[in-house]
Structures are given as structure tokens and as C-alpha cells.
Design a protein around this motif. Structure first.
Motif, short mmCIF file in Angstrom:
data_model
loop_
_atom_site.label_atom_id
_atom_site.label_comp_id
_atom_site.label_asym_id
_atom_site.label_seq_id
_atom_site.Cartn_x
_atom_site.Cartn_y
_atom_site.Cartn_z
N GLN A 26 0.72 -1.22 0.00
CA GLN A 26 -0.03 0.05 -0.10
C GLN A 26 0.79 1.37 -0.01
N SER A 27 2.17 1.02 -0.31
CA SER A 27 3.22 2.28 -0.12
C SER A 27 3.09 3.04 1.07
N GLU A 28 2.79 2.26 2.42
CA GLU A 28 2.78 2.81 3.61
C GLU A 28 4.07 2.90 4.49
N ALA A 29 4.90 1.98 3.72
CA ALA A 29 6.26 1.87 4.55
C ALA A 29 7.51 2.51 3.88
N LEU A 30 8.14 3.40 4.76
CA LEU A 30 9.09 4.45 4.19
C LEU A 30 10.26 3.56 3.87
N PHE A 31 10.56 3.09 4.86
CA PHE A 31 12.05 2.26 5.08
C PHE A 31 11.84 0.91 5.55
N PHE A 32 12.01 -0.10 4.73
CA PHE A 32 11.66 -1.49 5.10
C PHE A 32 12.57 -2.65 4.69
N ARG A 33 12.44 -3.82 5.33
CA ARG A 33 13.41 -5.06 5.02
C ARG A 33 12.51 -5.58 3.90
N GLY A 34 13.32 -6.30 2.79
CA GLY A 34 12.72 -6.66 1.95
C GLY A 34 13.65 -8.01 1.15
N SER A 35 13.18 -8.78 0.51
CA SER A 35 13.91 -9.92 -0.23
C SER A 35 13.29 -10.06 -1.46
N TRP A 36 14.08 -10.61 -2.57
CA TRP A 36 13.15 -10.93 -3.81
C TRP A 36 14.09 -12.19 -4.26
N ILE A 37 13.19 -13.46 -4.18
CA ILE A 37 13.50 -14.68 -4.71
C ILE A 37 13.25 -14.88 -6.02
N ALA A 38 13.97 -15.30 -6.96
CA ALA A 38 13.50 -15.42 -8.51
C ALA A 38 12.41 -16.17 -8.38
N ASP A 39 11.36 -15.73 -9.52
CA ASP A 39 10.26 -16.70 -10.07
C ASP A 39 10.83 -17.62 -10.93
N TYR A 40 11.88 -16.94 -11.71
CA TYR A 40 12.35 -17.93 -12.81
C TYR A 40 13.68 -17.40 -13.07
N PRO A 41 14.58 -17.95 -13.86
CA PRO A 41 15.91 -17.73 -13.74
C PRO A 41 16.43 -16.70 -14.79
N ASP A 42 15.90 -15.57 -14.81
CA ASP A 42 16.25 -14.35 -15.62
C ASP A 42 16.49 -13.24 -14.94
N ALA A 43 17.49 -12.17 -15.31
CA ALA A 43 17.48 -11.05 -14.49
C ALA A 43 16.27 -10.27 -14.71
N GLU A 44 15.66 -10.28 -15.90
CA GLU A 44 14.41 -9.47 -16.02
C GLU A 44 13.38 -9.69 -14.89
N ASN A 45 13.61 -10.67 -14.15
CA ASN A 45 12.53 -10.88 -12.85
C ASN A 45 12.91 -9.83 -11.89
N TYR A 46 14.33 -9.73 -11.68
CA TYR A 46 14.71 -8.75 -10.79
C TYR A 46 14.53 -7.22 -11.19
N LEU A 47 14.77 -6.86 -12.53
CA LEU A 47 14.65 -5.71 -12.99
C LEU A 47 13.19 -5.12 -13.06
N SER A 48 12.29 -6.24 -13.03
CA SER A 48 10.73 -5.79 -13.03
C SER A 48 10.20 -5.28 -11.76
N VAL A 49 11.07 -5.23 -10.70
CA VAL A 49 10.84 -4.61 -9.56
C VAL A 49 11.16 -3.09 -9.50
N PHE A 50 11.68 -2.46 -10.70
CA PHE A 50 11.87 -1.24 -10.77
C PHE A 50 11.34 -0.56 -12.01
N TYR A 51 10.54 -1.38 -12.76
CA TYR A 51 9.77 -0.89 -13.93
C TYR A 51 8.57 -0.02 -13.56
N SER A 52 8.37 1.12 -13.90
CA SER A 52 7.51 2.20 -13.22
C SER A 52 5.98 1.89 -13.73
N ARG A 53 5.76 1.02 -14.63
CA ARG A 53 4.32 0.52 -15.23
C ARG A 53 3.89 -0.52 -14.06
#
Length: 549
Positions: free
Chosen positions: A439-466
């Protein structure tokens, strides 16, 4: 420690003249079974369902992987290899993928089939399974796989019984990775419709094992699927094991005790409560354990990080010092990742001093993507440049984390004090943190990103503005990043695409909406009697070639 009385007398009568195998739930006690090979493991997280459409966490995915098959799968090196599909073709514009199916694949026997005998898998089963995944009535947690990626008309087609065709709306090079996920396991319509919502307890797949019994919260028993199509390199039928037994003891300490007693064949991850007993600070087995257990460690596609909300339109961000890039970079420089890994992780995992993309992916290159290392002098300089010399005027910065990561958050907070930042750690339950970040209610937070599939696109999708949150929890937005991301999706040449991935990763590091902590590793403790248990970067439990000495 509870013994389930209902299972004490459970007898599994196996075909072909096999004698009864007694499997006792609860404490994991095992009985001799005339040479049958049984693999025992415990699942502290439990298993909520055996329906692939809801394979949303590791514990479920592990069992689904034993029961079902997908069109393609990943090998130990995370390369895509045939599974249900023996081969595939791609159109010149990379939007039409045609899969040629094996003709020797059969579903397990089930009363839903004519005569109770499992029938041959055909392309129509793939169409049904994928349509079911997207059906709102299914409410699958995996429907996102195809959203916005497939052609709205005729996306899934059974050309004939042995040919399945997939049409994409636009090129998406990681599509094989999506199709290898457990969500895309192929299921038979007859069985799903016979059991309805209770299909979660009546799996019927084409995998190496089939369900024998499931006493929820107590034990789950799988038997070798005699109809399985897989063979090893010399033509021997897979799997080698006769059975798999999973218990559901929630206590990690009890799990470790059972493993020490030889009642379990392996443990996934080393709990902080006993890591110092087993491992040195350098991450190797202590002398008293050598020869008694096997330690297996390989890079895992998982990046642990701290996230920072950077949406300038959000009221939480407008008045926060974290809105300044220099402050975020100062935090990145302000703590010692290597010391943190040494003392809190016994050197398990790699300090994340490159980008957000973890080690283990082909595009990872720490010489080309530069992240942050411990440099308190540079951190203070950055704070001063942002108008906060020695941290004056910053105020209290609240860091949200979950109980398991409290020690790491406190370590970082203590070190950031040395550069003048006052970080207050607040420990909350995981469900609350997920809700607040979504809900964009956490300003500073702990996170982890475990790949759904073995491609770096999966990690970069975390920053795609759409992309919404998830996956874009920080609400990072950069038009140039988006342009590169979309270009990479269209790029068919791996080398060129990896260059684009690194360029995007570097842009994220410079903007610092995240503070990478470490790149995780798959850590298994294995009973020496077990052979062939090969780990992989997705931490997917692969039992087909496991054998018992």
C-alpha cells in the motif's frame, strides 16, 4: 513432540509383491522396509495445497514438483531443458512458440478416468491447464504469469494432440522461465472437475511421484510413479527412490534433533539457533561434524535488501530526508556488509556489493556493475552534501523489519549511528509488512526478492514504473530505465540483453531506492546415506536422481 495415533498403524501395500511399508508420523521414526528406498524430510512451513494453481511458496512448490510436470524445466545449471515438450520452435518475430509434446506421458491412475486408469497427456491438457490458471473462478495466485503477455485471441492452441502453440502479445524472452514454474504444471480436466475444490487433496499429475496419503499437519507420503516417463542418461527409469515421506514439525530445533538422530535425510537452511554449533565463522563444518553430515552450499537467486519509498508524490516521502539520493547512498556506504555476514550469517551468502541482480545469474558481473562497500568517510561526505552534516537535522528514521531479521536491522542501525544517522528498528509481523509495502505505507523496510524464474528481468521488473507494488515496492520511476527494460524484452541476443540488464542494474544502484544486503545461498545439511541430491539456484527440491546407500 506429538505422535499421530491415526498413522501409527498405517500400512502402505505396494504393488508387484512388495511387502508392507510402515511409516510412522510425528517424531519421524523410521522402520526397516526390506530394502525399499525412502527419503525423509520435514517441512516446518506446512503444505496448504497440492493444486499447482496455488503453488505460491517454497513448501508447496517442492511437493508439486514431485507430482507434476511442466512443458520445460531447468537443469542444475538453470538452463532450460525439455520436459513434457521434447522440443519447441519460435517464430521470427518471437511471438509464437510451438511446443512438440512427448507421446509417452501418462497421468496417474484415478477414478475420474475411464476404468480408473491414467490416460495419455495431450496438447488439450496444456490448453485446459493454462486457461484454468487465468480463469477468475480459479482465483489462482499464478494468473500474473500470463497477464499482459499473451495474445487476447487464441493465446493457447492445441494444433493436434502432440502440438501446443502459445501466442504472445509481444516478444517476451523470459517466457520459458515462466513456463517452467510449478504454476504451469499440466493437470487433467476430468480429475479437476470430479473433485472440484477438493482437487487440492486429490492431485493427479505426470511427475515422478504420486500421492499415497496426506494427514494434514502430520505427514504426507508419496510413492514412486511407475508411469513416469523420465529416464537417466543410461536409460534407467526415474526416480530411483521408492517413496518420500514429509513430516510437519513446526519447530526448527526439533527438526535439527531428528536430523542428528538420522530420522531425516536433509535440512533446508541452517536455523540461527544452531548455526554456531555446526558451522565456523568461515561457513564450513566444524571438525566434530565432518564425516557425519554433508554441507551443500550454492548461490541462490535471492537478494536480501532494504527498500526505500521514493515516490515524490507520496506525503510520507515529501518531508523525509530519504527523498534525497545522497542520503540513500550514504546509508549504502554506512555499514559493513562483510562483517555482518561473518558474525550474523557465519559467512553463508555473499555481501551484496554489486547490484540488485544476484550472483548465480549469467548476467551477473561484479566488475561491470558497481554497488557499495563500507566507506564511512564517503557516507559522511554525502550526508553533508545533502545538507545534513554529521546527520544533523535528519531526525529519527524508522526501519520496519520482521522478527527473523531483527539482528541484521539492529546491526545496520548501530553502524549508521557512527555516521550520525539515528535509525529506529521496528519489528512487525510479516503479514503487516507485506500489507504496508503493497500500500506504499512503509518508508524504509526490509525486503527480499527470490527469483520466480532464472532471468535477471525478474529482478529488474521490481523497478519498472508501470508495475504496481508488488513488485515495485519502492515506486521507483525512471523513463530511461523503462526504455531500456522494454528494449531488453524485445532483444533476442543473450549477450546484448545482458549488457542492457547491467546498464539498468547500475542505474538502480546510483539512484539507491534499495540497499542490497547480501546475495543468498542455498544451504542444505544432508545425511551421508543420500546421494544425488543436487542443489540449484532456485532452491527447487529435485529428487528424481536421489538414491539411498
Amino acid at each position: 513432540m506429538k505422535i499421530n495415533k491415526h498413522l501409527i498403524s498405517t500400512l502402505l501395500f505396494w504393488t508387484s509383491g512388495w511387502i508392507a511399508l510402515v511409516l510412522v508420523a510425528g517424531c519421524g521414526t523410521r522402520h526397516a522396509d526390506a530394502g525399499k528406498k525412502v527419503f525423509y524430510y520435514n517441512e516446518t512451513d506446512g503444505v496448504a495445497t497440492l493444486d499447482p494453481a496455488f503453488a505460491k511458496n517454497r513448501s508447496i512448490m517442492w511437493v508439486i514438483h514431485q507430482l507434476y510436470s511442466t512443458l520445460v524445466e531447468t537443469d542444475d545449471q538453470l538452463q532450460f531443458v525439455p520436459a513434457l515438450a521434447r522440443s519447441w520452435d519460435v517464430s521470427a518475430d518471437r511471438t509464437v512458440w510451438t511446443f512438440h509434446l512427448r507421446s509417452d506421458v501418462f497421468f496417474c491412475d484415478d477414478p475420474a478416468f475411464a476404468g480408473g486408469k491414467g490416460r495419455r497427456l495431450v496438447a488439450g491438457d496444456v490448453v485446459y491447464s493454462f486457461d484454468r490458471l487465468l480463469d477468475p473462478g480459479t482465483a489462482s495466485s499464478g494468473a500474473w504469469i500470463f497477464h499482459g503477455r499473451i495474445d487476447r485471441v487464441g493465446a493457447f492452441e492445441a494444433v493436434d494432440d502432440s502440438t501446443f502453440r502459445l501466442r504472445l502479445a509481444r516478444p517476451f524472452n523470459p517466457i520459458l522461465g515462466l513456463l517452467s514454474m510449478e504454476y504451469c504444471s499440466v493437470v487433467p480436466r476430468e480429475v479437476v472437475e470430479k473433485y472440484g475444490k477438493d482437487f487440492r487433496r486429490h492431485p493427479c499429475g505426470t511427475g515422478p511421484f504420486r500421492l499415497q496419503s496426506w494427514e494434514e499437519g502430520q505427514a504426507l507420503i508419496l510413492l514412486k510413479n511407475e508411469l513416469y516417463f523420465g529416464k537417466d542418461t543410461v536409460g534407467r527409469p526415474l526416480p530411483y527412490l521408492d517413496a518420500v515421506k514429509i513430516t510437519f514439525n513446526e519447530e526448527k530445533a526439533s527438526e535439527f534433533l531428528l536430523f542428528r538422530q538420522g530420522q531425516l535425510d536433509f535440512i533446508n537452511e541452517i536455523d540461527p539457533s544452531f548455526k554456531d554449533e555446526v558451522l565456523s565463522k568461515k561457513g564450513v563444518l566444524k571438525s566434530e561434524w565432518q564425516g557425519k553430515i554433508v554441507l551443500s552450499v550454492v548461490p541462490q537467486l535471492n537478494t536480501e535488501y532494504l527498500g526505500i519509498l521514493v515516490d515524490s508524490a507520496n506525503p510520507m516521502v515529501k518531508g523525509s530526508p530519504l527523498r534525497f539520493q545522497a542520503v540513500r547512498q550514504a546509508i549504502n556506504y554506512g555499514f559493513d556488509r562483510r562483517k555482518m555476514m561473518l558474525y550474523l550469517r557465519n559467512s553463508l551468502g555473499l555481501p551484496a556489493e554489486s547490484g540488485f541482480i544476484p550472483a548465480g545469474l549469467p548476467s551477473f558481473d561484479s566488475t561491470l556493475v558497481h554497488g557499495y562497500h563500507y566507506d564511512p568517510v564517503r557516507a559522511r561526505t554525502l550526508l553533508a552534501s545533502a545538507g545534513y552534516p554529521d546527520g544533523k537535522g535528519v531526525g529519527v528514521i524508522k526501519l520496519l523489519t520482521v522478527p527473523n531479521y531483527g539482528d541484521f536491522a539492529n546491526f545496520i542501525a548501530r553502524q549508521l549511528q557512527d555516521i550520525g544517522l539515528n535509525v529506529q528498528v521496528e519489528v512487525v509481523q510479516k503479514s503487516l509488512l507485506l500489507e504496508e509495502t503493497a500500500q506504499s505505507e512503509a518508508l524504509f523496510f526490509r525486503g527480499s526478492w527470490i527469483a520466480d524464474y532464472p532471468d535477471a528481468e525478474n529482478y529488474l521488473s521490481v523497478f519498472y514504473s508501470r508495475n504496481p507494488a508488488p513488485p515495485n515496492y519502492t515506486r521507483y520511476s525512471d523513463p530511461e530505465f523503462d526504455r531500456l527494460y522494454e528494449k531488453a524484452l524485445r532483444e533476442g541476443n543473450d549477450s546484448t540483453r545482458y549488457t542492457l540488464y547491467r546498464e539498468m542494474d547500475q542505474k538502480v544502484m546510483e539512484a539507491s531506492p534499495v540497499i542490497p544486503l547480501w546475495y543468498d545461498e542455498v544451504v542444505h545439511l544432508i545425511n551421508p546415506r543420500v546421494t544425488g541430491l543436487t542443489p540449484n539456484g532456485l532452491n527447487l527440491l529435485e529428487l528424481r536422481k536421489v538414491d539411498i546407500r
